[in-house]
Design a protein around this motif. Structure first.
Motif, PDB file in Angstrom:
ATOM      1  N   PRO A  44     -17.566   6.730  38.739  1.00 48.61           N
ATOM      2  CA  PRO A  44     -17.928   7.327  40.023  1.00 48.61           C
ATOM      3  C   PRO A  44     -17.156   8.617  40.293  1.00 48.61           C
ATOM      4  N   SER A  46     -15.554   9.549  42.965  1.00 47.59           N
ATOM      5  CA  SER A  46     -14.256   9.303  43.590  1.00 47.59           C
ATOM      6  C   SER A  46     -13.209   8.915  42.557  1.00 47.59           C
ATOM      7  N   ALA A  47     -13.634   8.143  41.539  1.00 48.49           N
ATOM      8  CA  ALA A  47     -12.708   7.765  40.467  1.00 48.49           C
ATOM      9  C   ALA A  47     -12.345   8.979  39.625  1.00 48.49           C
ATOM     10  N   ASN A  54      -4.708   7.569  38.109  1.00 48.25           N
ATOM     11  CA  ASN A  54      -5.132   6.343  37.430  1.00 48.25           C
ATOM     12  C   ASN A  54      -4.686   6.303  35.970  1.00 48.25           C
ATOM     13  N   VAL A 119     -13.204  -5.834  43.451  1.00 48.15           N
ATOM     14  CA  VAL A 119     -12.048  -5.082  42.943  1.00 48.15           C
ATOM     15  C   VAL A 119     -11.284  -6.010  42.003  1.00 48.15           C
ATOM     16  N   LYS A 178     -14.040   1.500  34.817  1.00 52.37           N
ATOM     17  CA  LYS A 178     -14.340   2.004  36.152  1.00 52.37           C
ATOM     18  C   LYS A 178     -13.415   3.130  36.590  1.00 52.37           C
ATOM     19  N   THR A 179     -12.236   3.237  35.982  1.00 52.63           N
ATOM     20  CA  THR A 179     -11.226   4.160  36.499  1.00 52.63           C
ATOM     21  C   THR A 179     -10.867   5.302  35.563  1.00 52.63           C
ATOM     22  N   LYS A 241      -6.574   3.412  41.904  1.00 53.34           N
ATOM     23  CA  LYS A 241      -7.641   3.629  42.882  1.00 53.34           C
ATOM     24  C   LYS A 241      -8.947   3.161  42.242  1.00 53.34           C
ATOM     25  N   GLU A 242      -9.267   1.886  42.444  1.00 52.94           N
ATOM     26  CA  GLU A 242     -10.448   1.274  41.849  1.00 52.94           C
ATOM     27  C   GLU A 242     -11.535   1.104  42.900  1.00 52.94           C
ATOM     28  N   GLU A 243     -12.720   1.652  42.635  1.00 48.83           N
ATOM     29  CA  GLU A 243     -13.857   1.484  43.528  1.00 48.83           C
ATOM     30  C   GLU A 243     -14.432   0.083  43.376  1.00 48.83           C
ATOM     31  N   PRO A 244     -14.902  -0.531  44.467  1.00 47.77           N
ATOM     32  CA  PRO A 244     -15.554  -1.844  44.335  1.00 47.77           C
ATOM     33  C   PRO A 244     -16.737  -1.754  43.394  1.00 47.77           C
ATOM     34  N   GLN A 393     -21.386  -0.842  33.501  1.00 51.10           N
ATOM     35  CA  GLN A 393     -20.633  -1.560  34.524  1.00 51.10           C
ATOM     36  C   GLN A 393     -21.189  -2.964  34.719  1.00 51.10           C
TER      37      GLN A 393
END
Length: 453
Positions: A44, A46-47, A54, A119, A178-179, A241-244, A393
């Protein structure tokens, strides 16, 4: 890494007004360079913005746990201390299979529960904390008990450790996917491996040159430090900082596990990957047989293990970063090269077995182990990067759990190699391992270039 450092130096020389960079940004630029580091794939937005922080969290957490692994290695450290304390041989023989298979087999059932968590960093952190407590408890146990009692307690703690590790393994690959962006994951894990290897190498050198005495007290201290490493890793990992993520597919563990078996029927690339990985377990099973060959030729003194510890640590230092970078370009090629190198090392082991004189046997076989452990590091980094990058994912946790469970089942059959060695000779097992590694290289050649997808 070198080009990234050069860029940082040039910027500092040409722009004296450049503001001070946070430490995590400096480390990130050193690893990936300015241009490469700004590209994000398969994560994502944001990641992507949080990648410097991260990546630093992953580096510290992984380096700490891998250093803990080296300081509590069941093949050397735990086996030595239990032997010194008079634990029965059958309990010492349980250490490696329990550690490896116990960490892999439950993963098929753990994946469903982890999938239900939006998460997943908490699953890894809690599992890491439990692993640290188990290893620290081993440090206390070896000071208090001896004989059968210390053997059973350490084996029990190792069982809990392995179950916690199975949860951590599934959660980690999902969080990594994810990160951290594709094309950066192998570099991140490879760099952490190299950092940890330096710690283990220093410990091995200190034991080899009698800077540290080979005593139960020293091993106990190493186990306490190893436990602390996992606890530090747990705390640092929570700063990610992991997004759901998606939670579909979570639920009843058994039903989820049975449902995931359909992936094996439907996905031919997954079948080929698992076959490759299954054949490459030879690189992890071979080291004890190399030690056995040395012992059979008269090298029964415990000090003979010194060169093996140093060879293993040095191989990690010199190869992990290289394998990690190459994995980000082609994890398929890493698995092929690691298979070929593993087969070569087994052929060298056979040559040493039949041709080397006794007085150089330990050092010659340590050189073989150095080559073998370079291959082993390639296997670990290549397979880890490949399974993360080939999955999405939605499927990554299931792929990881399914492949780990099947390989764990194969590891439970590792005792058959011991029976073969007793019946036909250790050299026959080494020859079988050579064929397995060569076969793995052939099977891996049919894998997709998942980094290019």
């Amino acid at each position: 890494m070198v080009s990234g450092l050069r860029n940082l130096v040039m910027r500092s020389l040409t722009n004296t007004e450049m503001p001070d960079l946070p430490l995590h940004t400096t480390a990130y630029d050193a690893l990936f360079g300015d241009d490469e580091g700004r590209v994000c794939r398969d994560i994502p937005e944001s990641a992507c913005n949080a990648q410097p922080e991260n990546v630093s969290a992953h580096l510290i957490s992984l380096a700490a746990t891998k250093a803990g692994d080296g300081l509590s290695d069941p093949k050397l450290i735990l086996a030595w201390v239990l032997n010194a304390l008079g634990a029965p041989a059958f309990l010492i023989g349980l250490l490696v299979p329990l550690r490896e298979a116990g960490a892999l087999v439950p993963q098929l059932f753990a994946a469903g529960a982890i999938r239900a968590l939006p998460v997943r960093k908490w699953a890894w952190a809690i599992s890491s904390l439990i692993q640290g407590l188990c290893v620290a408890a081993m440090g206390a146990v070896v000071l208090i008990f001896d004989g059968v009692m210390v053997g059973w307690i350490v084996v029990g703690l190792l069982a809990v450790f392995a179950l916690s590790r199975s949860v951590a393994s599934v959660a980690y690959k999902d969080v990594l996917g994810k990160t951290v962006s594709k094309a950066k994951r192998g570099t991140t894990t490879g760099t952490a491996d190299s950092i940890a290897a330096m710690v283990v190498l220093a410990f091995g050198l200190a034991l080899s040159f009698d800077i540290l005495t080979r005593s139960v007290e020293v091993v106990s201290a190493a186990l306490f430090i190893a436990g602390g490493c996992w606890m530090v890793a747990a705390a640092v990992f929570l700063t990610l900082k992991e997004e759901p993520g998606a939670t579909e597919g979570g639920g009843n563990a058994f039903e989820t596990a049975i449902g995931q078996l359909s992936l094996l029927r439907e996905d031919r690339q997954l079948q080929r990957f698992i076959a490759t990985r299954g054949l490459l377990i030879a690189t992890g099973l071979a080291p004890p047989y190399l030690v056995t060959i040395v012992a059979q030729r008269g090298g029964t003194d415990l000090s003979q293990l010194g060169p093996f510890i140093v060879a293993s640590g040095l191989a990690s230092v010199v190869s992990s970063y290289f394998w990690g970078r190459l994995s980000d370009r082609s994890s398929r090629r890493v698995l092929i090269y690691a298979g070929l190198l593993g087969s070569l090392s087994m052929a060298l082991a056979l040559s040493v077995t039949f041709l080397a004189p006794t007085w150089v046997m330990a050092y010659a076989m340590a050189a073989v182990l150095f080559v073998l452990m370079i291959a082993y590091k390639g296997v670990r980094l290549g397979r880890s990067t490949h399974i993360v990058d080939m999955g999405s994912q939605e499927t990554r946790a299931a792929y990881t759990a399914l492949s780990n469970t099947i390989v764990g089942g194969l590891l439970m059959l590792a005792a058959l190699f011991g029976a073969l060695a007793s019946l036909a000779g250790t050299w026959v097992v080494i020859a079988v391992f050579a064929l397995m590694c060569a076969g793995a290289a052939i099977v891996a050649s049919g894998l997709d270039e998942v980094q290019q997808a």
